[in-house]
Design an enzyme around this catalytic site. Structure first.
Site, PDB file in Angstrom:
ATOM      1  N   LYS A  38       0.836  -1.204   0.000  1.00 34.46           N
ATOM      2  CA  LYS A  38       0.000   0.000   0.000  1.00 34.46           C
ATOM      3  C   LYS A  38       0.877   1.262   0.000  1.00 34.46           C
ATOM      4  O   LYS A  38       0.605   2.227  -0.713  1.00 34.46           O
ATOM      5  CB  LYS A  38      -0.944  -0.016   1.219  1.00 34.46           C
ATOM      6  CG  LYS A  38      -2.046  -1.067   1.063  1.00 34.46           C
ATOM      7  CD  LYS A  38      -2.812  -1.365   2.341  1.00 34.46           C
ATOM      8  CE  LYS A  38      -3.788  -2.509   2.097  1.00 34.46           C
ATOM      9  NZ  LYS A  38      -4.515  -2.935   3.290  1.00 34.46           N
ATOM     10  N   GLN A  62      -4.134  -1.553   9.591  1.00 43.38           N
ATOM     11  CA  GLN A  62      -4.115  -2.867   8.939  1.00 43.38           C
ATOM     12  C   GLN A  62      -4.745  -3.916   9.860  1.00 43.38           C
ATOM     13  O   GLN A  62      -4.322  -4.099  10.998  1.00 43.38           O
ATOM     14  CB  GLN A  62      -2.658  -3.252   8.599  1.00 43.38           C
ATOM     15  CG  GLN A  62      -2.518  -4.540   7.811  1.00 43.38           C
ATOM     16  CD  GLN A  62      -3.155  -4.457   6.416  1.00 43.38           C
ATOM     17  OE1 GLN A  62      -3.056  -3.459   5.727  1.00 43.38           O
ATOM     18  NE2 GLN A  62      -3.833  -5.521   6.029  1.00 43.38           N
ATOM     19  N   ASP A  66     -10.399   3.341   4.529  1.00 45.18           N
ATOM     20  CA  ASP A  66     -10.714   1.914   4.319  1.00 45.18           C
ATOM     21  C   ASP A  66     -12.238   1.709   4.287  1.00 45.18           C
ATOM     22  O   ASP A  66     -12.709   0.645   3.894  1.00 45.18           O
ATOM     23  CB  ASP A  66     -10.119   1.093   5.475  1.00 45.18           C
ATOM     24  CG  ASP A  66      -9.169   0.030   4.977  1.00 45.18           C
ATOM     25  OD1 ASP A  66      -9.035  -0.115   3.748  1.00 45.18           O
ATOM     26  OD2 ASP A  66      -8.561  -0.661   5.823  1.00 45.18           O
TER      27      ASP A  66
END
Ligand code: NAP
Length: 286
Positions: free
Chosen positions: A53, A97, A120
């Protein structure tokens, strides 16, 4: 019949190019775009996801600032870090994450992220906006699936879509996005308790599979000519990456299919970059 391959890498490239232009335009107006990444613990797969990412972020001109905490860290410490990032005016998006190490609460922790920085799209506020048909940050994997369908001009309006899997990360939000006004699919959500799953799946014009079971969906789940989106990422016994769909035999029946790797996976990262650029735009001083 050989199915058309729906090339997620190519669609992701398009999303990343658009994002790079958006980020450059913001920079020209004096606004840098910054993504904060948070990795907790030492899971190698999570570390690899965060690295990829950050690499993509650098490619499109997004600055990433990385934070790492040990696996023995307390929930309070993770929450403190997230609150600091919420308050930091230089941070546009926050990526926590998941999954967190054992003992830490994924959903409870993610709840601490400011919804305006939740790139996200997993905060209940952002999930709720999808229910209201007003998505702000849609979760990256579902919006990536939708983008692949749109890119290839696959008709969604009025189509029978079966989504196998009802996780809050993939199946549920994707089903809502597909059924939303504008997309207008007729959606069935299937799961581990669905009776006659293969029969239900065979009713689909578009079959999306997000179950996390290597190559579970075989040709007998797929109607001739259906479009198949395989979200799964699994390692088989030989150690190779495979999806939730048995690719070779389903490709003989489907009209189009996403490969694994190279299908939905690259879209997830690309949509994260897209969301980060949108978040930066929303925070641009007027
Ligand atoms: P998850 O939270 O474990 O959810 C799996 C879903 O599949 C559940 O709803 C479960 O049903 C259902 N399921 C499990 N076994 C089933 C069976 N035998 N028949 C029918 N339904 C079954 O997984 P997830 O987070 O949604 O992820 C799904 C897959 O997508 C995994 O392989 C994951 O690695 C992959 N993934 C890929 C990306 C990407 O970027 N491509 C992103 C996220 C996830 P119940 O609810 O009844 O238990």
């Amino acid at each position: 019949m050989g199915a058309q391959v729906l090339d997620g890498k190519a669609v992701a490239r398009e999303v990343l190019d658009e994002t790079a232009e958006r980020v450059a335009a913001l920079r020209d107006r004096g606004k840098e775009t910054t993504l904060a990444t948070v990795l907790v613990g030492d899971d190698p797969a999570s570390a690899a996801y965060v690295r990829s990412k950050r690499r993509r972020a650098a490619e499109v001109g997004i600055r990433s600032v990385h934070h790492e905490l040990g696996s023995d860290v307390s929930q309070d410490r993770v929450v403190d870090l997230l609150r600091g990032l919420n308050d930091d005016p230089s941070v546009d998006g926050i990526l926590l994450q998941l999954p967190l190490p054992d003992g830490l609460d994924d959903q409870g922790t993610a709840l601490e992220i400011d919804p305006a920085k939740d790139v996200d799209g997993l905060h209940p506020t952002n999930l709720g906006m999808i229910v209201l048909d007003r998505p702000v940050f849609a979760p990256c994997t579902p919006s990536g699936c939708l983008r692949i369908l749109q890119h290839y001009g696959i008709p969604i309006r009025g189509a029978n879509v079966v989504v196998v899997g009802r996780s809050f990360l993939v199946g549920r939000p994707l089903a809502l996005l597909l059924a939303a006004r504008g997309a207008d699919a007729t959606v069935t959500i299937a799961h581990s308790r669905t009776a006659d799953l293969a029969g239900v799946a065979r009713r689909a014009d578009i079959l999306v599979v997000a179950v996390g079971r290597p190559e579970m969906v075989t040709a007998c789940y797929v109607r001739e000519g259906a479009v198949v989106i395989d979200v799964g990422i699994n390692r088989n016994e030989a150690g190779s990456l495979v999806g939730d769909v048995k690719y070779d035999e389903v490709a003989e029946v489907a009209s189009a299919i996403t490969p694994v790797p190279g299908g939905v996976g690259p879209m997830t990262v690309a949509m994260l970059m897209h969301n980060t650029a949108i978040a930066a735009g929303m925070r641009e001083p007027t």
